[in-house]
Write an enzyme that holds these catalytic residues in place. Sequence first.
Site, PDB file in Angstrom:
ATOM      1  N   LYS A  11      -2.816   1.035  -0.487  1.00 57.92           N
ATOM      2  CA  LYS A  11      -4.000   0.761  -1.302  1.00 57.92           C
ATOM      3  C   LYS A  11      -4.764   2.036  -1.656  1.00 57.92           C
ATOM      4  CE  LYS A  11      -4.725  -4.045   0.014  1.00 57.92           C
ATOM      5  NZ  LYS A  11      -3.716  -4.326   1.067  1.00 57.92           N
TER       6      LYS A  11
HETATM    7  C1  LIG Z   1      -2.873  -5.380   0.975  1.00 54.91           C
HETATM    8  C2  LIG Z   1      -1.629  -5.208   1.729  1.00 54.91           C
HETATM    9  C3  LIG Z   1      -0.459  -5.909   1.401  1.00 54.91           C
HETATM   10  C4  LIG Z   1      -0.427  -6.982   0.349  1.00 54.91           C
HETATM   11  O1  LIG Z   1      -0.587  -6.496  -0.971  1.00 54.91           O
HETATM   12  P1  LIG Z   1      -1.017  -7.525  -2.105  1.00 54.91           P
HETATM   13  O2  LIG Z   1      -1.149  -6.693  -3.322  1.00 54.91           O
HETATM   14  O3  LIG Z   1      -2.302  -8.145  -1.674  1.00 54.91           O
HETATM   15  O4  LIG Z   1       0.081  -8.538  -2.211  1.00 54.91           O
HETATM   16  C5  LIG Z   1       0.700  -5.629   2.103  1.00 54.91           C
HETATM   17  N1  LIG Z   1       0.707  -4.720   3.085  1.00 54.91           N
HETATM   18  C6  LIG Z   1      -0.388  -4.026   3.438  1.00 54.91           C
HETATM   19  C7  LIG Z   1      -0.304  -3.067   4.564  1.00 54.91           C
HETATM   20  C8  LIG Z   1      -1.591  -4.245   2.774  1.00 54.91           C
HETATM   21  O5  LIG Z   1      -2.673  -3.558   3.133  1.00 54.91           O
END
Ligand SMILES: *Cc1c(COP(=O)(O)O)cnc(C)c1O
Length: 432
Positions: free
Chosen positions: A107
């Site tokens: 993210k």
């Molecule tokens: C947010 C997150 C996900 C999921 O991603 P989405 O875009 O919400 O499907 C998967 N793995 C980790 C470590 C995350 O922080």
Amino acid sequence: MEYFSLNKNAPRVSFKEAVIRGLAPDKGLYFPSEINPLSKEFIDNIQDYDPVTVAFEVIKQFVGDDIPEEALKNIIHETLSFDFPLVPLGDKTFSLELYHGPTLAFKDVGARFMARCLGYFNSQDAQSENVTVLVATSGDTGGAVASGFFKVPGVEVVILYPSGKVSDIQEKQLTTFGENIAAVEVEGTFDDCQAMVKRAFLDEELIQHKKLTSANSINVARWLPQMFYYFMAYRALAKRPEKIVMSVPSGNFGNICAGMMAQKLGLPIHHFVSGTNANRVVPEFLASGNYDPKPSVATISNAMDVGAPSNFVRIREIYDNNFDVLKSNLTALSYSDEQTEEAIRELYNDFGYIADPHGAIGYLAAREYQKSHSDDLLVFLETAHPVKFRDVIPSPISEAIQLPESILSILPKKKKAEFISTYSQLKSKLIN
Ligand SMILES: *Cc1c(COP(=O)(O)O)cnc(C)c1O
């Protein structure tokens, strides 16, 4: 480029307005009005371009005239200031490691890109009032947002997280920045945090006082830059003749949805596999045709504990709401915590590879798909550094995880968070 609301009851807006608003006034998610494929020549020669140039070509049509070329290239350069290694695990399986950013989470890319876009818009408008980014996190979003927005002028950040339900490292990453970043510890679950955030966005009295925006993947500036990962993976594999299948551990389905946008731009991705934990609304939908969101269930892959994936409406839009077309492009699989732990052990024993629980679900889904498609190349996305989830990684693997420098430096810092249990406490904090 214009964006329309998927609820179809709000005016079209530019990229800038979509970023500042987050959600459309009719509470719909914004979606680009056009998706123009990149030239075949560009995609065929992708290895000739550096990552920043690739990312610029990918995102520029979605930004339009709202950020000039030089400034946008700068933003991308700062966003992609770390590596995205593609690690082979056996012959036809790869882990695309997206966790080498400042908070060790994929993210980071979306958060850094969005923060810099907002920072740019603020710098262009001396009169502009401060924007408050309000976000609920189950763990990973918060740290990435805090780090991405730290010291961005004109932006205040308020992060809500469920007390006692994030890991110790995640909590440190949320609560130790200070300055323009405020952490709010909520007595309750992630769903309670999310409900407070939603209520705030609908609270007329509050939004008269504060310009609020979101930093969840509903924001187009967090969602769209995730297309970069898929281009990066393809760029690294472009010489391989096999079909490429992407396996994406999914919660809100923003990441995989960005992959589908990349495919729309002409990137040769043959198929998508989504791996989910016990929160299996999407696999059930593909099996039954019935879309039935539920309250979330707690699992060891807690960043994917989502019962009502917010980006799924965008996925439906990408496939023109055609169930059969969606089904032919997406395989959705779900795994228990026991299976996830077993996969972590398997990766460690077979390859000496340490995966976090989210990446492990991506790996399980890739493996399962491979059973019936043994000729394809499977790339699973490893979305978080295992150290962030070492509390749930089985022994002795958890002890073998090396602590990266960025973690060592925050561990001694003191947590600063305000503890609340009701919406009115949040509201008075925001107003004052
Ligand atoms: C947010 C997150 C996900 C999921 O991603 P989405 O875009 O919400 O499907 C998967 N793995 C980790 C470590 C995350 O922080």
